[in-house]
Design an enzyme around this catalytic site. Structure first.
Site, PDB file in Angstrom:
ATOM      1  N   MET A   1      31.723  20.435   3.565  1.00 46.63           N
ATOM      2  CA  MET A   1      32.174  19.145   4.086  1.00 46.63           C
ATOM      3  C   MET A   1      33.500  18.771   3.429  1.00 46.63           C
ATOM      4  O   MET A   1      34.055  19.520   2.631  1.00 46.63           O
ATOM      5  CB  MET A   1      31.092  18.100   3.891  1.00 46.63           C
ATOM      6  CG  MET A   1      29.932  18.347   4.861  1.00 46.63           C
ATOM      7  SD  MET A   1      28.664  17.100   4.715  1.00 46.63           S
ATOM      8  CE  MET A   1      28.154  17.312   3.032  1.00 46.63           C
ATOM      9  N   HIS A  38      13.247  49.673  14.134  1.00 51.20           N
ATOM     10  CA  HIS A  38      12.582  50.850  13.567  1.00 51.20           C
ATOM     11  C   HIS A  38      13.274  51.278  12.286  1.00 51.20           C
ATOM     12  O   HIS A  38      12.643  51.493  11.256  1.00 51.20           O
ATOM     13  CB  HIS A  38      12.611  51.992  14.588  1.00 51.20           C
ATOM     14  CG  HIS A  38      12.036  53.264  14.058  1.00 51.20           C
ATOM     15  ND1 HIS A  38      12.805  54.246  13.499  1.00 51.20           N
ATOM     16  CD2 HIS A  38      10.752  53.675  13.954  1.00 51.20           C
ATOM     17  CE1 HIS A  38      12.018  55.229  13.093  1.00 51.20           C
ATOM     18  NE2 HIS A  38      10.764  54.907  13.366  1.00 51.20           N
TER      19      HIS A  38
END
Lengths: 960, 960
Positions: A126, A481
Site C-alpha cells: 500500500m 503427475h
C-alpha cells in the site's frame, strides 16, 4: 477465511459511526491513547507506534485513523461522518501543540508522513506519502528555518512526486523523466548533484505536470492535502497488488487498513542526520547481533532506491557512537518487550534518534529455529511459544539441497515450485535416456546427474523420473503427475513452466530466445520454480543442533502421529530419518512400473479380463448343460469343449504370470517392512485403472495406421492391431471414475489375493528373522460396505492360509480408504467392516468438487486469483466442503466403532492448515511424503499448543 | 433393501423356536388356521389357500410350513427344532383325518404335493414335487383303488423323476433319456402311448438310476420323502435362479419361503377329469371375460410342457357345463374377494372342481389401465387404489410404436433395451450417410427409415441419430451416450449388443453367423433389446379413453409437477402432448451439434482461449508499463504493440463468430418458448467440455502421422497440425471432472452473456407477439457460491440490457443445478444466490459414487448381479448415499430460503422409485424425457396416495 460480506463495495460494516466511538488515536508527548493490543483497530504499525510511545521510546508523535474509518469510507461510498472529522481535527491540534508547529505554517511548518498500516503486515503493498504539509509558502519557511534551501526544495519536490503519483495517479515515470531531463541538462549523474535552484525548478515543473494532468492546480491547502492522502491510502487497500497479496496470504478483505499520520523527522539534514533499517538478530542465520544498514544525510526511501549504497549498521558504532549505543539499547528493549526479533526503521535528525517503526522480523527457516530455541534459553519465551514461531512449511528448506546463497544467477523463466530442493544436471527428454545416462559404465564410472524435461509426465515415465535428479515439465500444476510423483520421491520438480516449449522428439527445450538441447546443463529450484541455464552451485542441508532440540519439543506436545507415504525401502528409510512413525500409504502399483516388471504386469493385465470372460461363459454353459437334452445338449457340449480349450492356454499363462509377480511384490514389501521394523505399514491394494500400465492408445493408433500405410511388416501390424484392440477395450473416458480401486479387486479377486499373499509372506519372513511388523492392508476406493466385505473375505482367507503355511502368526489389520463421497456418507456401515480408515483426500477432493487433478490446472489458478476459491483445494484441505465429509465420516464411524484407527494420506497430510483440521477432528495420524514429515510433526504440535485460531492467516500466527 | 444380515448362512433369525410359536398352519375341512393377511409367514400361495378355504371355495386340504421354519433351517445349518416336528406331525395327522387316508397306506394312500411359496411371487424360480407318498407298496394300492394301473405307475414314475431331480439333484435329462429310449424301443412318439407296464418298467429304471447316482436306494418311507422334499424346497430359496430373480426384483434374501403340503387331486383320472389355468379378465387387453386354457385327462405339468395343445376355457362350457359354471362363479367370487384380477389354477377330478391356487394376475399396461378404470366403475376399488394398480414404468408401452403382437420373429441377438419403442429401417453406419439416406430427393421422395448402427456413438453423431429411426450400438450401457441421447429424442435404441461386431469402415454388421450390410433392413425393439433381421411389422400406439380418465385421476392427486427435458421445439411439443408442465432442462449445447452450426461453434471454441490468453498478457503488460521507464519501457511498449496486433484479428473474428451464433440460439429458444407458451422453461448454459465439439484428438493424430508419412500435401499437414495442437491443448484426462459447466462461463463470460442474451431476446419476442414465457436461466456444475454469484452478475446485467433495449419486461429467474457433492453440502450459501435449484442427479451420482457413466458398464452389471449394489444407481436414485446429499441440500437451502423452487432433472426424474423419493423430500417438480412424462405423472400420484412403503419391491406394491 473470506466472509460472504467481503466484496469490493462493502467491507465489514455499513453502519455509521456512533457518536461515542473512538475513531482517531493519538500518540505522543502528552497523551497516548492506543496500545500494542489494538492491532485490529490501529493496524500493526499504529499499535506498534502506540506501544513504543507508551514504553518511552523516542517516536515522532502523531495519530492513527482506525481501520473502522476505512470500512466506513467504503460503506459510505468515499464519504466520512462528522464524528470522525471532529476527532481528526482534535488529534491534529494535539499534534501541533506537541510539536509546537502548525501544519502549513509559512514560518515553521509542521510536516507529516501519511502511511497505511493493516492488521497483518503487507510490505510494500500500500501507499505512503512523506513531507506532507509543504506548499509554495511553507517550503520557504522550511528553507529559512533549517537554513538549508536545497533540503527544503528537495523535500517539496519529493512530496509533489509522491502526492502526484499516489494520490493523483499520475504515472511515476512522468516525474522521473523531468528529473532525468534536468540532470542531463545539468550534465550530472546523481540527484545529490542538483542544487537548491534545480530542486526549486523541478518543484515548479512537477506542479505544472500535476495541473496539466488533473486540470486542477496542486492543492496548496495542507488540510486538503492530508484528507486526500488519507483517502488515497484507504483506496490503496483495494489496489491490485494488495488484493493479490491478500489472496496469496489468506487475509480477509474486510479487515481494512488504518492510516498513520506522524510528524516528519529528517535524516537528510546533514552529516549528523541519518536513516536506517535493521533487525535485532540476523534474519538469515538467527545469530544474536544487531543487523542492518544505514545512510547518513538521507531519507528512508534512499535506502530502498539503491542509488547510494547503505553501510552496515556496525559502522555506526564508529561514526555515531552515542546514537549507536542508544539504538542498541532501544532495540534490545523492543525485543524484550515484544519477545521476538524486531524489524525496525529509525531516523537520526541532527543527532537525535527517532524510531519510526518496529514489527516482527521475517526470517529464514534456519534463523527461525535458532532464534526460537535461543529465546527459550534466554527465558524470553516458553517452549510452546517457540513452537509457534516457526512456519512448518518452511522447514523443508532445512532438509533439501539448495542453491548456494552466494551464487548469482538470472533465471530463464519461472514455473511452479512443485517439489522443493535444487537440482542440477544435463537435460534429457526421454525417460529411457535418463536411465541410460545415469547408469555408470566402464568408460564413465561417475555419470553426471540429469534433469528430465517433458511436456508432462505419465506413469510410463516413472523409471526416468527415478533416475533423474529433477523434473521440469511445461504443463501440469502443483498436483500433476510429475508433481505428485516427484514429491513422493523427494525429487526437485518444477511444473507448469508455460514459457518452456518442449519438443521431445527433436530434443529441444526453448525458453524465450534460449534454445537448449539434450546434454546441456540446466538448474532448477523446486521451491521457487526458477529455471536457470547452466550449473548453479548447490549446498547440502545441515541439520543443526537447534533443529533437533526444537523437533523434540514438538514431538513431546503433538497428539497426532506422523507417518509417511512411501513406495520403496529408500523412501521409507529417508522418512524414518525425518521422524516418520510408520507408513500411512504404500502404493503397490508404483512397483509395477519398474522397467523389468512392466512387461510381466502388462501381460497380467491383458490376460485377466480374457480369462475372466471365458470362465464366465464356461460356467454359464455348464449350468445350462445340467438340464439340456437332445440337439441343444450336443451343441452345448461342443461349445463347452471349445471354451475349455480356449481357456487352457491363457489360464495357464495367467497363473504363471501371477506366480512371477508374487516374488517381486514380496521382496518389495519385505524391504519396506525391514526399513520400518517395529512400525506399522499400510499397504494399499492395486488402485489405478489397468490401462495406465499399457502402451497409450493414441500412440498405438498412430503406429498401426503407419504400419498399414507402409504394408511392409504384416506380422508386426497384426501384433500391434491385436494389442490396440485390447488397449481399446480397456480404455476409458474418465479413468479417474472408472474401473479402478477395489472395483479391480472385485473383478479380479486373484490379484487381491496375490497382493495379500505377498504382504503376509514378506511379514512372516521378517518376523521369522526376529523383526517386528504390523501390516495394514488397505482397500482403496470403497463406496459400499459390500465392496469392503468382499475384499475383506479374500484378504482374511489368504492371511489365514499364509499364517498356517508359515506357522508365523503375523498380526495384521484390514481397512479402507475413505475417498469416495459416498463412503464418507455411509461411514458407519463401512466401519463395521474396517479395522481402520485412511482419508484419501486427493480423490475425496476431486469427487467432492468434481475437479480432475490432472485437468484443473486449466481453471483453478484463475479461480484462486479471482477469489472464487480462497486457495487450491488440492493443497489446503477445503474444510467447508470436503472437510464436512471427513467430519461426518469420523463421527459416524466412531459412533459404531469408537476405537477405529483413523488417518489421512492425501497430499493434505503434509499441509499445516489441513493437519490442524485433522487434529481438531481427533484423527490418529497424518501421512505425508518423507520431506514433509518434519513439517507435519511441527504442524501437529502447533495444533495442540494453539488450538484452532483459524481466522489468522497462515504465516501470521504467533507474530505480533 | 438388503439388510446387512442377508447372507447365505444366516437369514433373518438365528433364534431357536419358542415352544408356543406356531410354525405349521393347517387348512381344510375341519380347521383353517391361517388367513389371507399372513403373507409374511405363509407366503403368497399359503395365504391364498387359507383364504380360499375360509371363503368356502373347494381347495384340496393341507398345511403350510411357515417362512420362519425356512429361516430356522438356514440358521441351524439344515436342522429343524423339535417344536416344529411336533406341529408338523399334528398337521399331517389332521390332513390324514380330513382326507380319510394315510400317507403311505398300501391300500388307499394319501398323496400330497409339496410346493414352495414365498411372500412375493417368484414364478418358476423354486421347486415343486407332486404325487409324494407313492412307493412300491402304495402304488399298487393306488392302482387298485383307482382301477387305473397306468395312472398309478405314471404317477409313480413322475414322482420318482421329480424327487430324483429336485431333491437328489440328478440331472433331469438322465430320466428323459430313459423315457426316450423306452419310447423309441416301443416305436411310439407320445408318453400317452406308453402302457401301464411301460410305466412300471420306467419306474423301476428310475429307482435304479437313483440308487446308482446316490449310492442309496430310493426312500420308500413317505415321511422321509416328505421331510426331504420340504428341505429341498428350503434349499431352492438360494438356488442361482431364485437369487438372481430376487436381485432383479429387489426382494430381500431374508424373507425365506414357506412350504405348502397339500392333498393331491388328479386331473388325469379320465375324461371327466381335467386341469387348467386362467384369468378372471383378459390379461392382454383387460376385457372382462374368463380367459384361460384347460386340458382333459391331464396333470398341470402337461399344460406347461406343451406336448398336447390346451383348449380355450370357453370350450369347457360345452364339454363340462356344470364345472364351467362353477368355475366362473368361484373365480368371480375370488375376484370380488381380492378386488383384483385373479390368475388361478384348477383341477377337475372325476367331475369335482378344486382350486389349486389363486394370485393376482399379471397383465399388460393396456390391460392394467383398462381393468383399473373398469373396477372403479364396478365399485370394486377406489380411484386411489386404481392408481396403485398400474406400474408407472409400463406406461411407455402405451405411447410408443411396437412390433405387431401378431408378428412372429426370431431375434438375431438381444442387447440392452436402452430407449423403448420399435424401429425398422435400413442399416447405416455413418451419421452423414443417415442424413443423406433419409433426405427426400426428386428420385426418391419417400425414403426408407434408417437404423444407425455404431460401435458406440459420440456427440459427433447427433445429426445421424436425429435422422435415424433407431440406434443400435455394440458397446455402452443403459446410460451411454447413445442411450441418453436416444431417450431424449424418444428414439428406439438398443445398446451394449455385445454379440454384434460392427465394422464401420467396411460397412458390415456381423451377429453370429449373420452378416448384414449397409442398406439391409433390420428391426430393433428398444424395450426388450431384441435385434431382428428384416422388417418386422409395427403398430402405432393408441391412447384409449380409459388411459385419459386414469391420468386425470393421477393428475388430480399428485403434488409434484412434471416437466420435461427437451432441447428442441418438436420434443417440447411431444412432451406437452404427454402432459408436461414446462421444461426442466433445455441443454443449449445440443443445438451446437447441428451440422450447419458445428463449424461456427468450433471456431468459437478455438478462438476463445486464444483471445483470452492475449488479452490477459496485454492487460498485464499495460499494468507494468504504468511504472516502467527507460529501456524496460521501450521493450514493454514494443511488446504491447505486438500483442495488440496479435489480438486484433482473432478478437474481431471472435466477435463475428459470437454474433453468428446469437441468432441460432435465439431462434432455437424462441421455438421452444412458443411450444411451451405459458409454461416455465429452464435453460442450462453451456455445460460440456469444449473439446467435445472438436474433432477427436486421436483421429487427428493418425491423420497428421499419415500426412507426414506421405509428405504430399504440406499445406493440409500444416493446417491439421495446427488444429491438432489446439485440440491437444483442450483435451483432458477426465473431461467429466474438467473444464466444463460454469467453469467455462467463468473463463469465458462472453459466452454466458451471449446465451443469456439469446434467451432474453427470444422471450421478449414471444411476449411481444402476445405469448407468455417464464425463462429460468440455470448455471451448471456450481460448486461454490462465488461461481454462481459470478455468473449471476453477468446474467442480471445482460437481462437488464435486453429489457431496456426491447422495452419488454421479461419475467425471469436465475438458478443452478446441484450436481456437485460440494454444492449439496454448501446448499445454504448457494441458495442465497439462487432463485431455484435443480438436482442434476446424473452428475451427482457420478461424483458421489466416483463412477463415470461412460465407463461404469465395465463393472456395474457385475456389481448389481452379485449384490454389491441393489440396483444401477444411474437408473434408481441411490437414497442411501446420493439421497443423503439431496436431502441435506433441500433442508439447508430451505432453512435460508423457504420458498426456493426445487426440482430434479437427471434420468431419475423418470424413475418411479426416485420420483417417490422426490415427493418425500418435498421437491416442487421432476423433469424427465418426453416419453417418461406419463410415467412420472403416475409415479407422483402413487407417491401421494401411498406414501413410502419402500420395503416392498418395485412391481409388487398393490398386489395381494
Amino acid at each position: 477465511m473470506h466472509p460472504e460480506s467481503s466484496t469490493k463495495n462493502g467491507p465489514r460494516s455499513g453502519r455509521s459511526a456512533d457518536a461515542s466511538e473512538k475513531l482517531v488515536y493519538s500518540f505522543g508527548l502528552h497523551r497516548t491513547e492506543g496500545s500494542g493490543e489494538m492491532r485490529d483497530l490501529l493496524g500493526g504499525k499504529g499499535a506498534g507506534l502506540a506501544e513504543m510511545t507508551r514504553a518511552g521510546i523516542p517516536v515522532p508523535p502523531g495519530f492513527t485513523i482506525t481501520t473502522q474509518v476505512c470500512n466506513m469510507f467504503y460503506a459510505l461510498g468515499g464519504q466520512l461522518p462528522d464524528a470522525y472529522r471532529d476527532q481528526h481535527r482534535e488529534a491534529l491540534e494535539r499534534l501541533e501543540q506537541d510539536q509546537g508547529r502548525q501544519l502549513g505554517d509559512p514560518v515553521d511548518p509542521l510536516l507529516v508522513s501519511v502511511r497505511s498500516g493493516a492488521k497483518y503486515s503487507m510490505p510494500g503493498m500500500m501507499d505512503t506519502i512523506l513531507n506532507l504539509g509543504l506548499n509554495d509558502a511553507s517550503v520557504e519557511g522550511l528553507a529559512r528555518k533549517t537554513g538549508n534551501p536545497r533540503f527544503a526544495y528537495d523535500s517539496y519536490r519529493r512530496f509533489l512526486q509522491m502526492f502526484g503519483s499516489v494520490v493523483l495517479s499520475i504515472p511515476k515515470r512522468l516525474f522521473e523523466e523531468r528529473m532525468d531531463a534536468l540532470k542531463s541538462g545539468r550534465g550530472v549523474q546523481l540527484d545529490l548533484e542538483l542544487s537548491a535552484e534545480d530542486m526549486h525548478k523541478l518543484a515548479e515543473q512537477f506542479k505544472a505536470l500535476i495541473e496539466q494532468r488533473t486540470n486542477e492546480p496542486f492543492p496548496q491547502d495542507p488540510h486538503a492535502q492530508l484528507d486526500r492522502a488519507r483517502d488515497a491510502v484507504f483506496r490503496s487497500w483495494f489496489n491490485d497488488r494488495a488484493v493479490f497479496y491478500r489472496r496469496q496470504h489468506g487475509i480477509a478483505d474486510d479487515l481494512g487498513t488504518a492510516v498513520n499520520v506522524q510528524a516528519m523527522v529528517f535524516g537528510n539534514l546533514g552529516e549528523d542526520s541519518a536513516t536506517g533499517v535493521g533487525f535485532t538478530r540476523n534474519p538469515a542465520t538467527g545469530e544474536r547481533q544487531l543487523y542492518g544498514e544505514y545512510l547518513r544525510n538521507a531519507q528512508g526511501e534512499d535506502i530502498v532506491a539503491g542509488i547510494r549504497t547503505p553501510r552496515p549498521i556496525r559502522e555506526m558504532e564508529r561514526d555515531m557512537p552515542q546514537v549507536h549505543a542508544e539504538l542498541r539499547d532501544i532495540t534490545q528493549r523492543l525485543e524484550r518487550h515484544y519477545r521476538d526479533v524486531q524489524d525496525f526503521e529509525f531516523t537520526v535528525q541532527e543527532g537525535r534518534l527517532f524510531m519510526l517503526q518496529t514489527r516482527t522480523g521475517k526470517r529464514t527457516a534456519q534463523a527461525a529455529v535458532k532464534i526460537a530455541v535461543e529465546m527459550v534459553g534466554e527465558k524470553l519465551i516458553a517452549q510452546e511459544e517457540a513452537l509457534l514461531r516457526v512456519d512448518p512449511g518452511s522447514l523443508h528448506q532445512l532438509l533439501l539441497p539448495r542453491f548456494d546463497p552466494e551464487a548469482k544467477f538470472d533465471p530463464l523463466t519461472r514455473g511452479l515450485g512443485a517439489s522443493p530442493g535444487a537440482a542440477v544436471g544435463r537435460i534429457v527428454f526421454d525417460p529411457d535416456d535418463a536411465v541410460t545416462l545415469v547408469t555408470p559404465t566402464r568408460e564413465n564410472p561417475h555419470p553426471d546427474s540429469v534433469i528430465l524435461v517433458r511436456g508432462e509426465t505419465s506413469p510410463d515415465d516413472i523409471h526416468g523420473m527415478a533416475a533423474a535428479s529433477g523434473i521440469l515439465t511445461a504443463r501440469g500444476g502443483m498436483t500433476s503427475h510429475a508433481a505428485v510423483v516427484a514429491r513422493g520421491m523427494g525429487k526437485s520438480c518444477v511444473t507448469g513452466c508455460s514459457e518452456a516449449e518442449v519438443d521431445e522428439e527433436a530434443g529441444i527445450l526453448r525458453i524465450g530466445k534460449t534454445v537448449l538441447e539434450r546434454g546441456d546443463f540446466i538448474s532448477i529450484d523446486g521451491s521457487s520454480g526458477d529455471v536457470i541455464e547452466g550449473e548453479v552451485p548447490t549446498v547440502a542441508p545441515e541439520i543443526a543442533d537447534e533443529f533437533r532440540v526444537f523437533m523434540e519439543w514438538a514431538d513431546a506436545r503433538r497428539q497426532l502421529r506422523v507417518r509417511t507415504n512411501a513406495d520403496a525401502p529408500e523412501e521409507a528409510t529417508t522418512a524414518r530419518r525425518f521422524g516418520a512413525e510408520g507408513i500411512g500409504l504404500c502404493r503397490t502399483e508404483h512397483m509395477f512400473f519398474q522397467k523389468d516388471r512392466l512387461p510381466v504386469v502388462q501381460e497380467m493385465i491383458l490376460l485377466a479380463p480374457q480369462v475372466k470372460r471365458i470362465q464366465t461363459q464356461l460356467a454359464q454353459r455348464e449350468r445350462e448343460l445340467e438340464n439340456a437334452a437332445g440337439e441343444a445338449r450336443t451343441a452345448l457340449e461342443e461349445e463347452i469343449a471349445r471354451l475349455r480349450e480356449a481357456l487352457a492356454r491363457p489360464r495357464a499363462r495367467y497363473d504363471e504370470v501371477l506366480a512371477q509377480i508374487l516374488p517381486f511384490q514380496r521382496d518389495d514389501f519385505y524391504g519396506i517392512f525391514r526399513a520400518m521394523d517395529g512400525l506399522p505399514v499400510t499397504i494399499r491394494t492395486l488402485d489405478p485403472p489397468l490401462h495406465e500400465f499399457l502402451p497409450k492408445k493414441n500412440e498405438l493408433e498412430v503406429e498401426v495406421a503407419l504400419l498399414r500405410e507402409r504394408g511392409s511388416d504384416p506380422d508386426r501390424l497384426a501384433e500391434r492391431e491385436a494389442l490396440l484392440a485390447r488397449v481399446t477395450e480397456l480404455s476409458e473416458q474418465n479413468p479417474m471414475l472408472g474401473h479402478r480401486g477395489c472395483r479391480l479387486g472385485v473383478a479380479y479377486p486373484e490379484i487381491t489375493a496375490l497382493q495379500v499373499r505377498a504382504i503376509m509372506e514378506a511379514a512372516a519372513r521378517l518376523i521369522g528373522e526376529g523383526g517386528q511388523v504390523f501390516p495394514e492392508i488397505m482397500i482403496p476406493l470403497v463406496g459400499t460396505p459390500q465392496e469392503l466385505a468382499h475384499q475383506r473375505r479374500i484378504a482374511e482367507r489368504v492371511a489365514k492360509e499364509v499364517i498356517e503355511e508359515t506357522g508365523v502368526d503375523v498380526p495384521h489389520a484390514i481397512g479402507t480408504m475413505i475417498e469416495v463421497p459416498r463412503a464418507a456418507l455411509l461411514a458407519d456401515r463401512i466401519a463395521e467392516q474396517a479395522d481402520f480408515f485412511s482419508f484419501g483426500t486427493n480423490d475425496l477432493t476431486q469427487m467432492t468438487f468434481g475437479y480432475s487433478r490432472d485437468d484443473s490446472g486449466r481453471f483453478l489458478p484463475d479461480y484462486v486469483a479471482s477469489g472464487i476459491l480462497p486457495q487450491d483445494p488440492f493443497v489446503v484441505l477445503d474444510r467447508e466442503g470436503v472437510g464436512q465429509l471427513v467430519r461426518v465420516a469420523v463421527e459416524r464411524a466412531r459412533a459404531v466403532k469408537p476405537q477405529l484407527k483413523t488417518g489421512i494420506c492425501g497430499v493434505h497430510g503434509g499441509n499445516p492448515s489441513s493437519i490442524e483440521f485433522c487434529h481438531q477432528l481427533g484423527l490418529d495420524y497424518v501421512s505425508c511424503v518423507p520431506f514433509e514429515v518434519p513439517i507435519a510433526r511441527l504442524a501437529a504440535a502447533q495444533a495442540t499448543v494453539q488450538p484452532g485460531d483459524s481466522s489468522a492467516p497462515a504465516g501470521h500466527r504467533g507474530q505480533i
